[in-house]
Design an enzyme around this catalytic site. Structure first.
Site, PDB file in Angstrom:
ATOM      1  N   TYR A 213     -24.629  44.950   5.205  1.00 52.14           N
ATOM      2  CA  TYR A 213     -24.990  44.358   3.902  1.00 52.14           C
ATOM      3  C   TYR A 213     -26.449  43.902   3.924  1.00 52.14           C
ATOM      4  O   TYR A 213     -27.208  44.174   2.991  1.00 52.14           O
ATOM      5  CB  TYR A 213     -24.047  43.190   3.589  1.00 52.14           C
ATOM      6  CG  TYR A 213     -24.276  42.540   2.234  1.00 52.14           C
ATOM      7  CD1 TYR A 213     -23.853  43.148   1.061  1.00 52.14           C
ATOM      8  CD2 TYR A 213     -24.926  41.311   2.133  1.00 52.14           C
ATOM      9  CE1 TYR A 213     -24.054  42.556  -0.179  1.00 52.14           C
ATOM     10  CE2 TYR A 213     -25.134  40.707   0.897  1.00 52.14           C
ATOM     11  CZ  TYR A 213     -24.695  41.322  -0.258  1.00 52.14           C
ATOM     12  OH  TYR A 213     -24.904  40.726  -1.481  1.00 52.14           O
ATOM     13  N   LYS A 217     -29.600  45.015   1.566  1.00 53.34           N
ATOM     14  CA  LYS A 217     -30.374  44.078   0.734  1.00 53.34           C
ATOM     15  C   LYS A 217     -31.840  44.001   1.156  1.00 53.34           C
ATOM     16  O   LYS A 217     -32.718  43.794   0.330  1.00 53.34           O
ATOM     17  CB  LYS A 217     -29.705  42.693   0.734  1.00 53.34           C
ATOM     18  CG  LYS A 217     -28.321  42.698   0.065  1.00 53.34           C
ATOM     19  CD  LYS A 217     -28.406  43.199  -1.388  1.00 53.34           C
ATOM     20  CE  LYS A 217     -27.085  43.190  -2.127  1.00 53.34           C
ATOM     21  NZ  LYS A 217     -27.176  43.644  -3.515  1.00 53.34           N
TER      22      LYS A 217
HETATM   23  N1  LIG Z   1     -22.021  36.512  -5.105  1.00 53.21           N
HETATM   24  C1  LIG Z   1     -22.960  36.250  -4.226  1.00 53.21           C
HETATM   25  O1  LIG Z   1     -22.857  35.283  -3.445  1.00 53.21           O
HETATM   26  C2  LIG Z   1     -24.190  37.100  -4.160  1.00 53.21           C
HETATM   27  C3  LIG Z   1     -25.286  36.613  -3.452  1.00 53.21           C
HETATM   28  C4  LIG Z   1     -26.424  37.402  -3.357  1.00 53.21           C
HETATM   29  C5  LIG Z   1     -26.489  38.616  -3.982  1.00 53.21           C
HETATM   30  N2  LIG Z   1     -25.401  39.076  -4.665  1.00 53.21           N
HETATM   31  C6  LIG Z   1     -25.502  40.392  -5.285  1.00 53.21           C
HETATM   32  O2  LIG Z   1     -25.407  40.246  -6.683  1.00 53.21           O
HETATM   33  C7  LIG Z   1     -24.759  41.375  -7.264  1.00 53.21           C
HETATM   34  C8  LIG Z   1     -23.561  40.927  -8.090  1.00 53.21           C
HETATM   35  O3  LIG Z   1     -22.703  40.184  -7.264  1.00 53.21           O
HETATM   36  P1  LIG Z   1     -21.418  39.457  -7.826  1.00 53.21           P
HETATM   37  O4  LIG Z   1     -21.120  38.366  -6.890  1.00 53.21           O
HETATM   38  O5  LIG Z   1     -21.581  39.180  -9.268  1.00 53.21           O
HETATM   39  O6  LIG Z   1     -20.322  40.610  -7.604  1.00 53.21           O
HETATM   40  P2  LIG Z   1     -18.868  40.771  -8.271  1.00 53.21           P
HETATM   41  O7  LIG Z   1     -17.998  41.362  -7.213  1.00 53.21           O
HETATM   42  O8  LIG Z   1     -18.427  39.525  -8.916  1.00 53.21           O
HETATM   43  O9  LIG Z   1     -19.128  41.856  -9.408  1.00 53.21           O
HETATM   44  C9  LIG Z   1     -19.587  43.132  -9.065  1.00 53.21           C
HETATM   45  C10 LIG Z   1     -19.296  44.088 -10.205  1.00 53.21           C
HETATM   46  O10 LIG Z   1     -19.796  45.362  -9.805  1.00 53.21           O
HETATM   47  C11 LIG Z   1     -18.828  46.345 -10.137  1.00 53.21           C
HETATM   48  N3  LIG Z   1     -18.917  47.503  -9.254  1.00 53.21           N
HETATM   49  C12 LIG Z   1     -18.603  47.571  -7.942  1.00 53.21           C
HETATM   50  N4  LIG Z   1     -18.748  48.822  -7.508  1.00 53.21           N
HETATM   51  C13 LIG Z   1     -19.200  49.565  -8.541  1.00 53.21           C
HETATM   52  C14 LIG Z   1     -19.540  50.921  -8.713  1.00 53.21           C
HETATM   53  N5  LIG Z   1     -19.416  51.800  -7.703  1.00 53.21           N
HETATM   54  N6  LIG Z   1     -19.985  51.332  -9.923  1.00 53.21           N
HETATM   55  C15 LIG Z   1     -20.093  50.467 -10.950  1.00 53.21           C
HETATM   56  N7  LIG Z   1     -19.760  49.171 -10.860  1.00 53.21           N
HETATM   57  C16 LIG Z   1     -19.328  48.723  -9.664  1.00 53.21           C
HETATM   58  C17 LIG Z   1     -17.485  45.627  -9.941  1.00 53.21           C
HETATM   59  O11 LIG Z   1     -16.436  46.282 -10.642  1.00 53.21           O
HETATM   60  C18 LIG Z   1     -17.805  44.250 -10.479  1.00 53.21           C
HETATM   61  O12 LIG Z   1     -17.556  44.164 -11.862  1.00 53.21           O
HETATM   62  C19 LIG Z   1     -24.385  42.270  -6.082  1.00 53.21           C
HETATM   63  O13 LIG Z   1     -25.380  43.254  -5.922  1.00 53.21           O
HETATM   64  C20 LIG Z   1     -24.382  41.335  -4.911  1.00 53.21           C
HETATM   65  O14 LIG Z   1     -24.641  41.993  -3.699  1.00 53.21           O
HETATM   66  C21 LIG Z   1     -24.258  38.341  -4.778  1.00 53.21           C
END
Ligand SMILES: NC(=O)c1ccc[n+]([C@@H]2O[C@H](COP(=O)([O-])OP(=O)(O)OC[C@H]3O[C@@H](n4cnc5c(N)ncnc54)[C@H](O)[C@@H]3O)[C@@H](O)[C@H]2O)c1
Length: 326
Positions: A213, A217
């Site tokens: 991961y 990133k």
């Molecule tokens: N939640 C955290 O703590 C956090 C921290 C840093 C960065 N991020 C990044 O932020 C972004 C969003 O995270 P989140 O926590 O809202 O995630 P989440 O799991 O709540 O939502 C992710 C969404 O992406 C969709 N998705 C997954 N695979 C897919 C695909 N192949 N095609 C289309 N859609 C797809 C899922 O269906 C879901 O609706 C991600 O890139 C994650 O890596 C999250």
């Protein structure tokens, strides 16, 4: 300033050597002028950036503009979709999950906003390019594209299988390239628009249980920085904005087993707050923004410290994510 012909006079030629000397003097003067200009511009830029740190930056208006978000069915993608819509943007929601994506669209419409939902698995390049063509036909120019969809399997490296690792790179990195290939050309043609990419604090710091991961990133951080340079050198007046976002742990469920020694200091951030911060960064045209903002400064200071000293602090804070397998 146009540079003179760099060719030097022949070694043995009398007249040619005279013109060679003139060229040398000219080149030295030119170098001194360039150096003086560099020093002046350098300090002016430093002062300008310091002033910007203490003033509120203007935010671009997104009302009436098309904003496309991948992964809009859940978490930060959903929150961004709702908030962009409340700012008057026409939000295009892409997600692999039809049900949750439709729910986001429904909620936006119920609140009086404008939204369009499309099922898209961003792993599939052909699907992205085809759907992007449909977007152009149905909606016209897409002003803001947010590469948000991502997954985060969390366990020690040797417990990650091949399929999971490849999928992570496909969704978290390669899909961004396909989106950029689909939407950047028109932005460059019009010299406007904004690309937002979700990296993570895992793109600033190496974290246990998140080896692949972190790789994805850091990759987002790297390609966005490289693309910014490529665009700037191709066209110094380029007005297409690139914004890379580095969120800390957000309470969306993605982070399954967060661990905090000081929960009052470090805790899960509410997705609404994170989404508002990302939208603000995009509208202000920031190149990089952490959520919370000061995390980028923490990383910069951390890099100046010896690794051993930084590790002492990390061990004291004892904050991270535990494996999702045990
Ligand atoms: N939640 C955290 O703590 C956090 C921290 C840093 C960065 N991020 C990044 O932020 C972004 C969003 O995270 P989140 O926590 O809202 O995630 P989440 O799991 O709540 O939502 C992710 C969404 O992406 C969709 N998705 C997954 N695979 C897919 C695909 N192949 N095609 C289309 N859609 C797809 C899922 O269906 C879901 O609706 C991600 O890139 C994650 O890596 C999250």
């Amino acid at each position: 300033m146009s540079k003179p012909n760099q060719s030097r006079g022949g070694v043995g030629g009398g007249g040619a050597s005279g013109s060679g000397n003139n060229n040398d003097v000219y080149n030295i003067v030119l170098l001194i002028v360039d150096l003086v200009m560099l020093v002046i511009k350098f300090w002016l830029t430093i002062v300008e950036e310091i002033i910007k740190m203490f003033t509120t930056r203007p935010e671009t208006n997104v009302a009436g503009k098309f904003v496309l978000i991948t992964g809009a069915g859940h978490g930060m993608g959903k929150e961004m979709a709702l908030q962009y819509a409340s700012l008057g943007a026409k939000v295009i929601c892409w997600d692999v999950n039809e049900q949750t994506n439709s729910q986001t669209v429904k909620e936006i419409k119920q609140a009086g906003g404008s939204a369009f939902g499309y099922v898209c698995n961003v792993v599939k390049r052909e699907d992205i390019l085809e759907l992007a063509g449909k977007m152009r036909k149905d909606h016209g120019f897409i002003e803001v594209v947010v590469n948000n969809a991502g997954i985060m399997p969390c366990h020690p490296l040797l417990e990650h299988n091949e399929q999971e690792t490849r999928l992570m790179y496909d969704i978290n990195v390669l899909a961004h390239y396909w989106m950029i290939q689909a939407f950047l050309p028109e932005m460059l043609e019009r010299n406007e628009g904004s690309l937002v990419a979700l990296s993570s604090c895992a793109g600033l710091f190496g974290l246990p249980n998140l080896v692949p991961y972190c790789g994805t990133k850091f990759a987002v951080r790297g390609y966005m920085a490289a693309l910014a340079e490529e665009l700037r050198l191709k066209n110094p007046q380029c007005n297409v904005k690139l914004t890379t976002i580095f969120p800390y742990m957000i309470d969306t469920g993605l982070c399954k087993n967060p661990r905090f020694r000081f929960p009052n200091l470090f805790k899960l951030i509410c997705p609404k707050v994170a989404a508002a911060s990302i939208i603000e960064a995009q509208r202000q045209g920031l190149e990089e923004a952490a959520v919370p903002r000061h995390f980028i400064a923490v990383e910069k200071v951390g890099r100046l410290l010896p690794k051993k000293a930084m590790r002492l602090i990390n061990d004291f804070l004892d904050t991270g994510v535990d494996s999702d397998k045990h």
